[in-house]
Design a protein around this motif. Sequence first.
Motif, short mmCIF file in Angstrom:
data_model
loop_
_atom_site.label_atom_id
_atom_site.label_comp_id
_atom_site.label_asym_id
_atom_site.label_seq_id
_atom_site.Cartn_x
_atom_site.Cartn_y
_atom_site.Cartn_z
N ASP A 41 0.78 -1.36 -0.10
CA ASP A 41 -0.42 0.40 0.23
C ASP A 41 1.11 1.45 0.36
O ASP A 41 1.21 1.74 0.88
CB ASP A 41 -0.78 -0.03 1.27
N PRO A 42 0.63 1.76 -1.09
CA PRO A 42 1.97 3.41 -1.21
C PRO A 42 1.55 4.52 -0.14
O PRO A 42 2.90 4.60 -0.33
CB PRO A 42 1.88 3.71 -2.52
N GLU A 43 -0.04 4.35 0.16
CA GLU A 43 -0.18 5.23 0.74
C GLU A 43 0.16 5.09 2.42
O GLU A 43 0.76 5.61 3.30
CB GLU A 43 -1.63 5.64 1.47
N ILE A 44 0.96 3.90 2.32
CA ILE A 44 1.11 3.51 4.00
C ILE A 44 2.65 4.00 3.44
O ILE A 44 4.03 4.32 4.59
CB ILE A 44 0.79 1.70 4.36
N THR A 45 3.73 2.63 2.87
CA THR A 45 4.66 2.56 2.27
C THR A 45 5.78 4.20 2.39
O THR A 45 6.42 4.12 1.90
CB THR A 45 5.33 1.82 1.62
N ASP A 46 4.76 4.99 1.44
CA ASP A 46 5.58 6.56 1.51
C ASP A 46 5.64 7.10 3.24
O ASP A 46 6.23 7.96 2.63
CB ASP A 46 4.13 7.20 0.59
N HIS A 47 4.79 6.68 4.06
CA HIS A 47 4.15 8.12 5.28
C HIS A 47 5.81 7.15 5.93
O HIS A 47 5.99 7.27 6.70
CB HIS A 47 3.20 7.57 5.56
N ARG A 48 5.61 5.81 5.84
CA ARG A 48 6.69 5.13 7.41
C ARG A 48 7.27 3.72 5.95
O ARG A 48 7.22 3.09 5.52
CB ARG A 48 6.04 4.21 8.19
N LYS A 56 -4.53 0.56 8.82
CA LYS A 56 -3.73 1.45 8.30
C LYS A 56 -4.25 2.62 8.42
O LYS A 56 -3.25 3.33 8.75
CB LYS A 56 -4.82 1.81 6.28
N GLU A 57 -5.34 3.35 8.94
CA GLU A 57 -4.91 4.52 9.53
C GLU A 57 -4.19 4.38 11.12
O GLU A 57 -4.00 5.59 10.94
CB GLU A 57 -6.95 4.55 10.37
N LEU A 108 -0.88 5.05 9.90
CA LEU A 108 -0.89 6.64 8.76
C LEU A 108 -0.98 7.51 10.55
O LEU A 108 0.14 8.10 10.19
CB LEU A 108 -2.12 6.98 8.14
N GLU A 109 -1.47 7.35 11.02
CA GLU A 109 -1.24 7.87 12.47
C GLU A 109 -0.50 8.34 13.31
O GLU A 109 -0.03 9.45 13.76
CB GLU A 109 -2.89 8.19 13.27
#
Length: 432
Positions: A202-209, A425-426, A429-430
């Motif tokens: 999941d790129p949204e997660i891997t971009d963040h962490r 996911k939340e 991300l948080e």
Amino acid sequence: MKYYSLNNKEHYSNFENAVIRGLAPDKGLYFPERIPKLSTGFISNLGKLHPTEIGMQVISEFVDDEIPATELQKTVEETLSFEFPVKKIEDRVSVLELFHGPTLAFKDVGARFMAGSLGYFIKKGNLGKVTVLVATSGDTGGAVANGFLAVEGIDVVILYPKGKVSEIQEKQLTTLGENIQAIEVDGTFDDCQGMVKKAFLDPEITDHRQLTSANSINLARWLPQMFYYFLAYRQLETSSKLAFSVPSGNFGNICAGLMAKKMGLPIHNFIAANNANDTVTRFMQSQEYQAKQSVQTISNAMDVGDPSNFVRILELFGHHFQDLKKHLLAMSYTDAQTNTAIKTVFDNCNYLMDPHGAVGYLGLKDFLEINPDYRGVFLETAHPVKFLDTVEKASGAKVDIPPSIASIMDKKKKSFQLRTYAELKEFLLEVD
Ligand SMILES: *Cc1c(COP(=O)(O)O)cnc(C)c1O
């Protein structure tokens, strides 16, 4: 040392990248380009050397200068900071106890070595904070959590299925605090595993962490498992031929033993002892590898239907089936046989085995019966207290709770509860 991918021998990596990645980009397991030979002088001197020196000699060529000797030595010392006693329980039968580490299972060895190596690479590479994300059905989570506790630059997030791990295992996951976060998932182990896999993609997660896994195919978990075969060998009288019986699930442990043999440790034969999950036992009879859905047993850390590390064993033997067969016997046992073994050995030898060790014992006994010139060792991979109900029921004995466990049983459980991938996911991300 270079490592190639078992899916593509043209793809090479150094130790550092192989440890950070876990799997090669083509999803193959990493394998060393050559297997160093230890001198016979080293082997005959094992009894005189300190465990840390033995560990350093065994692992050095695999790591090369990618970790400076002083750092590596610190990691080896921490990896081997507990006892690995061999005890004789019957004529020709000894047990190697691998459960004296902080979470009472042999996985402490691999997890601690991996924490040390990965911790070093992260610090050195200025990689920023890295999150180790793992799903566990029991022993892996505890060993990883404990190994990575307070390692700088690393957060650990562990998913486990609510109500499906033992009470002791749950306490080991949820009471550490600091950089360890336990997540209780309302679902099965497969659900946990599925969420972890999805998060990695999941790129949204891997971009963040930055995410990494700590599973058992990682070189830094696999290779240090060689250490205790050397530490066991030096405690044995060596006048007869030697066989080691290894309770096997994902086949990492036994594969490390076979590596130790290839490096020159004089163990003549290995027995892969399995429960009803008998994929390798069937392969050794038919030469046909057919994975199957895992079935649940009382030795549940070995409930694996498609053991990942078996391809490494085939590679070690150059895919020569007859050669492999000369050195490896595979046997499978039912839960009923396992329970009977626990009771018999308790009654006759006053020794209490856990269900995994009991499967190992059964494999060794069958081997020794057809090989009267051998003596053998079976590996006791977890403390019986980790499988309290099964062991007490089978043996009729009361299991003494070790002090380290008694103290965590009073600690308060801290976990985050969730049910869906969206919630995970939340969470990822948080929190940072
Ligand atoms: C993980 C585990 C095993 C299986 O080890 P593999 O290296 O996966 O073959 C056996 N016994 C116990 C107690 C374990 O936790």
